[in-house]
Design an enzyme around this catalytic site. Sequence first.
Site, PDB file in Angstrom:
ATOM      1  N   PRO A 171       0.788  -1.224   0.000  1.00  0.00           N
ATOM      2  CA  PRO A 171       0.000   0.000   0.000  1.00  0.00           C
ATOM      3  C   PRO A 171       0.826   1.284   0.000  1.00  0.00           C
ATOM      4  CG  PRO A 171      -0.121  -1.083   2.139  1.00  0.00           C
ATOM      5  CD  PRO A 171       0.570  -2.023   1.203  1.00  0.00           C
ATOM      6  N   ASN A 172       0.308   2.223  -0.736  1.00  0.00           N
ATOM      7  CA  ASN A 172       0.821   3.586  -0.866  1.00  0.00           C
ATOM      8  C   ASN A 172       2.088   3.703  -1.704  1.00  0.00           C
ATOM      9  OD1 ASN A 172      -1.274   4.774   0.727  1.00  0.00           O
ATOM     10  ND2 ASN A 172      -0.276   3.904   2.503  1.00  0.00           N
TER      11      ASN A 172
ATOM     12  N   ARG B 211       4.805  11.019  -2.510  1.00  0.00           N
ATOM     13  CA  ARG B 211       4.563  10.770  -1.086  1.00  0.00           C
ATOM     14  C   ARG B 211       5.872  10.868  -0.306  1.00  0.00           C
ATOM     15  NH1 ARG B 211       4.183   5.210   1.877  1.00  0.00           N
ATOM     16  NH2 ARG B 211       3.531   5.914   3.920  1.00  0.00           N
TER      17      ARG B 211
ATOM     18  N   TYR C 226      11.044   8.618   1.087  1.00  0.00           N
ATOM     19  CA  TYR C 226      10.980   7.589   0.050  1.00  0.00           C
ATOM     20  C   TYR C 226      11.655   7.971  -1.260  1.00  0.00           C
ATOM     21  CZ  TYR C 226       7.574   5.729   3.307  1.00  0.00           C
ATOM     22  OH  TYR C 226       6.971   5.249   4.435  1.00  0.00           O
TER      23      TYR C 226
ATOM     24  N   ASN D 184       8.056  -5.697  -1.008  1.00  0.00           N
ATOM     25  CA  ASN D 184       7.992  -4.552  -0.114  1.00  0.00           C
ATOM     26  C   ASN D 184       6.560  -4.510   0.414  1.00  0.00           C
ATOM     27  OD1 ASN D 184       7.783  -2.118   1.204  1.00  0.00           O
ATOM     28  ND2 ASN D 184       9.083  -1.019  -0.244  1.00  0.00           N
TER      29      ASN D 184
ATOM     30  N   ALA E  55       3.071  -0.876   4.682  1.00  0.00           N
ATOM     31  CA  ALA E  55       2.412  -0.858   5.988  1.00  0.00           C
ATOM     32  C   ALA E  55       1.947  -2.233   6.442  1.00  0.00           C
ATOM     33  CB  ALA E  55       1.229   0.111   5.963  1.00  0.00           C
TER      34      ALA E  55
ATOM     35  N   GLU F 194      12.449  -9.585   1.651  1.00  0.00           N
ATOM     36  CA  GLU F 194      11.679  -8.437   2.136  1.00  0.00           C
ATOM     37  C   GLU F 194      12.544  -7.195   1.945  1.00  0.00           C
ATOM     38  OE1 GLU F 194       9.928  -6.643   6.344  1.00  0.00           O
ATOM     39  OE2 GLU F 194      10.633  -8.721   6.284  1.00  0.00           O
TER      40      GLU F 194
ATOM     41  N   HIS G 218      12.708  -2.725   1.978  1.00  0.00           N
ATOM     42  CA  HIS G 218      12.117  -1.449   2.388  1.00  0.00           C
ATOM     43  C   HIS G 218      13.007  -0.335   1.871  1.00  0.00           C
ATOM     44  CE1 HIS G 218       9.191  -3.357   4.984  1.00  0.00           C
ATOM     45  NE2 HIS G 218      10.175  -4.176   5.362  1.00  0.00           N
TER      46      HIS G 218
ATOM     47  N   ARG H 259      12.787   4.694  12.317  1.00  0.00           N
ATOM     48  CA  ARG H 259      11.554   5.483  12.229  1.00  0.00           C
ATOM     49  C   ARG H 259      10.693   5.261  13.475  1.00  0.00           C
ATOM     50  NH1 ARG H 259       8.951   4.816   6.630  1.00  0.00           N
ATOM     51  NH2 ARG H 259       7.892   6.688   7.361  1.00  0.00           N
TER      52      ARG H 259
END
Length: 147
Positions: free
Chosen positions: A10-11, A18, A23, A73, A76, A100, A102, A109
Amino acid sequence: MTTVLVLNGPNLGRLGSREPDVYGSADLDALRTLLEGEAHSGTRIDLRQTDDEGELIGWLHEAVDARTPVILNPAAFTHYSYGLRDAAAMVTKAGLILVEVHLSNPHAREAFRHTSVISAVATGVIAGFGFDSYRLALDLVARRSAA
């Protein structure tokens, strides 16, 4: 021809606009171009993005059935999706690579981002290097697939 499934949660369809300070300013098309340029001869990149958890789970099932390595990835969904975790486990239990990735370093964070329900079932995790996280994962998949 080897296919590598590059799945984005998502996103991530909003990359480039964004939170570019977190990012970066490049979008998914730029990521696709980068990965296609980095892919070894005979490797096809199948890059997908969805905001839908069920669709992402379905793509992982597809990877198992087609015997396709995955760069994921989960965005969320990383922090709470046990359904996605179980589908990712199916990939690695089938003997396939699932990396995985990111863009940012989740451990640098907010505290809620420090936990991944995916990491324990992934082959490995690469985080914090922007698009290079994907490049490193692609290189790993290529080397492990050739072995």
